[in-house]
Design an enzyme around this catalytic site. Structure first.
Site, PDB file in Angstrom:
ATOM      1  N   CYS A  19     -10.647 -11.067  20.916  1.00 60.26           N
ATOM      2  CA  CYS A  19      -9.986 -10.254  19.904  1.00 60.26           C
ATOM      3  C   CYS A  19      -8.843  -9.433  20.489  1.00 60.26           C
ATOM      4  O   CYS A  19      -8.203  -8.662  19.766  1.00 60.26           O
ATOM      5  CB  CYS A  19     -10.984  -9.337  19.195  1.00 60.26           C
ATOM      6  SG  CYS A  19     -11.875  -8.211  20.292  1.00 60.26           S
ATOM      7  N   ASP A  49     -17.883 -14.415  24.044  1.00 64.83           N
ATOM      8  CA  ASP A  49     -17.362 -13.660  22.892  1.00 64.83           C
ATOM      9  C   ASP A  49     -17.467 -12.163  23.207  1.00 64.83           C
ATOM     10  O   ASP A  49     -18.222 -11.422  22.566  1.00 64.83           O
ATOM     11  CB  ASP A  49     -18.163 -14.014  21.638  1.00 64.83           C
ATOM     12  CG  ASP A  49     -17.575 -13.388  20.376  1.00 64.83           C
ATOM     13  OD1 ASP A  49     -16.448 -12.853  20.438  1.00 64.83           O
ATOM     14  OD2 ASP A  49     -18.253 -13.407  19.334  1.00 64.83           O
ATOM     15  N   CYS A  70      -8.201   1.906  -0.249  1.00 65.32           N
ATOM     16  CA  CYS A  70      -7.611   1.123   0.834  1.00 65.32           C
ATOM     17  C   CYS A  70      -7.478  -0.325   0.364  1.00 65.32           C
ATOM     18  O   CYS A  70      -8.474  -0.953  -0.015  1.00 65.32           O
ATOM     19  CB  CYS A  70      -8.487   1.203   2.076  1.00 65.32           C
ATOM     20  SG  CYS A  70      -7.944   0.122   3.418  1.00 65.32           S
ATOM     21  N   GLU A 105     -27.125 -10.726  25.480  1.00 66.30           N
ATOM     22  CA  GLU A 105     -26.496  -9.748  24.593  1.00 66.30           C
ATOM     23  C   GLU A 105     -26.920  -8.354  25.019  1.00 66.30           C
ATOM     24  O   GLU A 105     -28.091  -8.128  25.364  1.00 66.30           O
ATOM     25  CB  GLU A 105     -26.904 -10.012  23.141  1.00 66.30           C
ATOM     26  CG  GLU A 105     -26.696  -8.886  22.160  1.00 66.30           C
ATOM     27  CD  GLU A 105     -25.257  -8.428  22.055  1.00 66.30           C
ATOM     28  OE1 GLU A 105     -25.036  -7.207  21.962  1.00 66.30           O
ATOM     29  OE2 GLU A 105     -24.357  -9.294  22.068  1.00 66.30           O
ATOM     30  N   CYS A 158       0.837  -1.201   0.000  1.00 65.23           N
ATOM     31  CA  CYS A 158       0.000   0.000   0.000  1.00 65.23           C
ATOM     32  C   CYS A 158       0.872   1.251   0.000  1.00 65.23           C
ATOM     33  O   CYS A 158       1.767   1.386   0.842  1.00 65.23           O
ATOM     34  CB  CYS A 158      -0.901   0.004   1.225  1.00 65.23           C
ATOM     35  SG  CYS A 158      -1.924   1.495   1.371  1.00 65.23           S
ATOM     36  N   TYR A 187     -22.611 -12.520  25.241  1.00 66.39           N
ATOM     37  CA  TYR A 187     -22.262 -11.540  24.205  1.00 66.39           C
ATOM     38  C   TYR A 187     -22.626 -12.160  22.850  1.00 66.39           C
ATOM     39  O   TYR A 187     -21.818 -12.223  21.921  1.00 66.39           O
ATOM     40  CB  TYR A 187     -20.783 -11.159  24.249  1.00 66.39           C
ATOM     41  CG  TYR A 187     -20.290 -10.764  25.617  1.00 66.39           C
ATOM     42  CD1 TYR A 187     -20.415  -9.455  26.070  1.00 66.39           C
ATOM     43  CD2 TYR A 187     -19.702 -11.701  26.465  1.00 66.39           C
ATOM     44  CE1 TYR A 187     -19.957  -9.082  27.340  1.00 66.39           C
ATOM     45  CE2 TYR A 187     -19.249 -11.341  27.727  1.00 66.39           C
ATOM     46  CZ  TYR A 187     -19.379 -10.048  28.162  1.00 66.39           C
ATOM     47  OH  TYR A 187     -18.924  -9.688  29.416  1.00 66.39           O
ATOM     48  N   CYS A 232      -1.079   6.678   6.657  1.00 61.45           N
ATOM     49  CA  CYS A 232      -2.276   6.065   7.221  1.00 61.45           C
ATOM     50  C   CYS A 232      -1.912   5.181   8.412  1.00 61.45           C
ATOM     51  O   CYS A 232      -0.950   4.411   8.348  1.00 61.45           O
ATOM     52  CB  CYS A 232      -2.987   5.244   6.149  1.00 61.45           C
ATOM     53  SG  CYS A 232      -4.365   4.248   6.764  1.00 61.45           S
ATOM     54  N   CYS A 248      -2.918   0.181   9.233  1.00 62.92           N
ATOM     55  CA  CYS A 248      -2.192  -1.087   9.171  1.00 62.92           C
ATOM     56  C   CYS A 248      -0.863  -0.962   9.909  1.00 62.92           C
ATOM     57  O   CYS A 248      -0.176   0.053   9.806  1.00 62.92           O
ATOM     58  CB  CYS A 248      -1.942  -1.503   7.724  1.00 62.92           C
ATOM     59  SG  CYS A 248      -3.436  -1.948   6.807  1.00 62.92           S
ATOM     60  N   GLN A 283     -18.637 -10.066  11.832  1.00 62.81           N
ATOM     61  CA  GLN A 283     -17.202 -10.132  11.566  1.00 62.81           C
ATOM     62  C   GLN A 283     -16.870  -9.540  10.197  1.00 62.81           C
ATOM     63  O   GLN A 283     -17.565  -9.810   9.212  1.00 62.81           O
ATOM     64  CB  GLN A 283     -16.717 -11.572  11.634  1.00 62.81           C
ATOM     65  CG  GLN A 283     -16.768 -12.183  13.027  1.00 62.81           C
ATOM     66  CD  GLN A 283     -15.654 -11.687  13.932  1.00 62.81           C
ATOM     67  OE1 GLN A 283     -14.682 -11.085  13.485  1.00 62.81           O
ATOM     68  NE2 GLN A 283     -15.809 -11.936  15.224  1.00 62.81           N
TER      69      GLN A 283
END
Length: 380
Positions: free
Chosen positions: A328, A301, A181, A260, A92, A236, A100, A103, A207
């Protein structure tokens, strides 16, 4: 990925070092997409968290945040004096110092990116959960991207004058104009998994990597091995991605309950998962008054901040034989694994997935099971 956070206004502690440059050897990778550099200064070594570097390189570091009184500084590798064999030319044109901030690893080969992420996962578990985890934990590729590009099915740009668009710099509100992008997918998300369709609200959570839903469902079901007649608690739960397939696995003699925080997502989960009983509300608060019976299985989650102590202790109070934790953030996972350990649950398997190539983010599926005592399966 989360939207950019507003940088905290820090009180300057002494002379600013922003803009100064130093030659340095690059140390190990750290959580957050940067490497550790130690600069020998007159008042002792100073830790600098450096982006755009690879462990083992010799680089010129330019300080981007820091003053004499700070414990650590931040910086960019603006010149590479001795390059790592893992360094590549960033695909990129907007990736690099001062450009940017989306990333972290465009300058690193894909196999090396995954190895760095695995190191971070293991380091966090060692440091925060006091676990001796093998350093060869693999971060698995996921179908749906093209050499780490073209996977982000939902993308946000900053609108600029004249119809242009841009992306924000790292830890900044400054905007870099971009034409395109490279991690953005050509198409939006598909809400289908294993021939099952899911209703998702506009802007609701799903996701962003096209291969993520199937990959995570497979990993969770493989870890839990749900059996007919068992009971499962999905926390969740979103729009019911895991609940849908847990219901299939436990069958008509089993039961699945879900919690949730987003009421709209709960309404959609009930549509997506016939036979599901679900409650809208903050997970820790709901568990203090509902679903207080034993459960065989639990899926966790949580958002990036993790489940935290209140929820973990509510989970172990249900005496599940197995908990699948989808994480995550490896630091939040490690903290919560340590809390599970206080209550007799050990980490028995761990898989990691490269759902966010070119960034430092990594998704883990951890299996936690009771240690040293028989488990009991409940039936409805």
């Amino acid at each position: 990925m989360s939207p950019p956070r507003r940088p905290r206004v820090r009180q300057q502690r002494g002379r600013s070092r922003v803009g100064e440059r130093f030659e340095a050897e690059v140390g190990p990778i750290a959580h957050g997409g940067h490497c550790v550099v130690r600069l020998p200064l007159d008042d002792g070594d100073r830790v600098v968290f450096v982006r755009h570097a690879v462990p083992g390189e010799r680089v010129v570091v330019e300080i981007t945040e820091g003053s004499d009184g700070d414990r650590f500084w931040r910086g960019d590798a603006v010149e590479v004096l001795e390059a790592s064999t893992d360094r590549v030319v960033a695909p990129c044109p907007y990736a690099g110092p001062g450009l940017c901030g989306g990333c972290d690893f465009q300058h690193v080969s894909l196999p090396a990116q995954r190895a760095l992420k695995a190191e971070v996962v293991c380091e966090q578990l060692r440091r925060l959960a006091r676990l001796d985890v093998d350093v060869d934990v693999a971060v698995e590729p996921v179908p749906g991207d093209r050499d780490g590009l073209g996977w982000r099915t939902r993308q946000r740009y900053v609108a600029l004058p004249g119809g242009r668009r841009g992306m924000r710099k790292h830890r900044s509100h400054d905007v870099v104009p971009v034409e395109r992008c490279l991690i953005e997918a050509a198409e939006g998300p598909r809400y289908e998994v294993r021939d099952a369709s899911f209703a998702v609200a506009a802007g609701g959570f799903w996701q962003v990597h096209p291969g993520a839903p199937e990959t995570l469902v497979a990993a969770v079901l493989d870890a839990l091995d749900p059996q007919p007649g068992e009971s499962a608690l999905d926390l969740y739960a979103g729009v019911g991605l895991f609940s849908r397939f847990l219901l299939d696995a436990v069958g008509p003699d089993g039961r699945v309950r879900a919690v949730e925080g987003d009421a709209a997502a709960v309404r959609l989960a009930l549509r997506n998962c016939p036979g599901l009983r679900a409650t809208a509300g903050e997970v820790g608060a709901v568990l203090t008054t509902e679903y207080d019976e034993p459960f065989d299985l639990v899926v966790l989650d949580p958002p990036r901040v993790g489940a935290k102590r209140k929820v973990v202790e509510q989970v172990v109070d249900r005496r599940p034989r197995a908990v699948a934790y989808v994480a995550c953030d490896p630091a939040a996972l490690a903290r919560d694994v340590a809390i599970f350990a206080e209550h007799g649950y050990g980490l028995t398997s761990l898989r990691a997935f490269d759902l966010f190539p070119m960034t430092h983010h990594v998704e883990c599926v951890a299996l936690l099971e009771p240690r040293g005592r028989p488990t009991q399966r409940t039936t409805s």
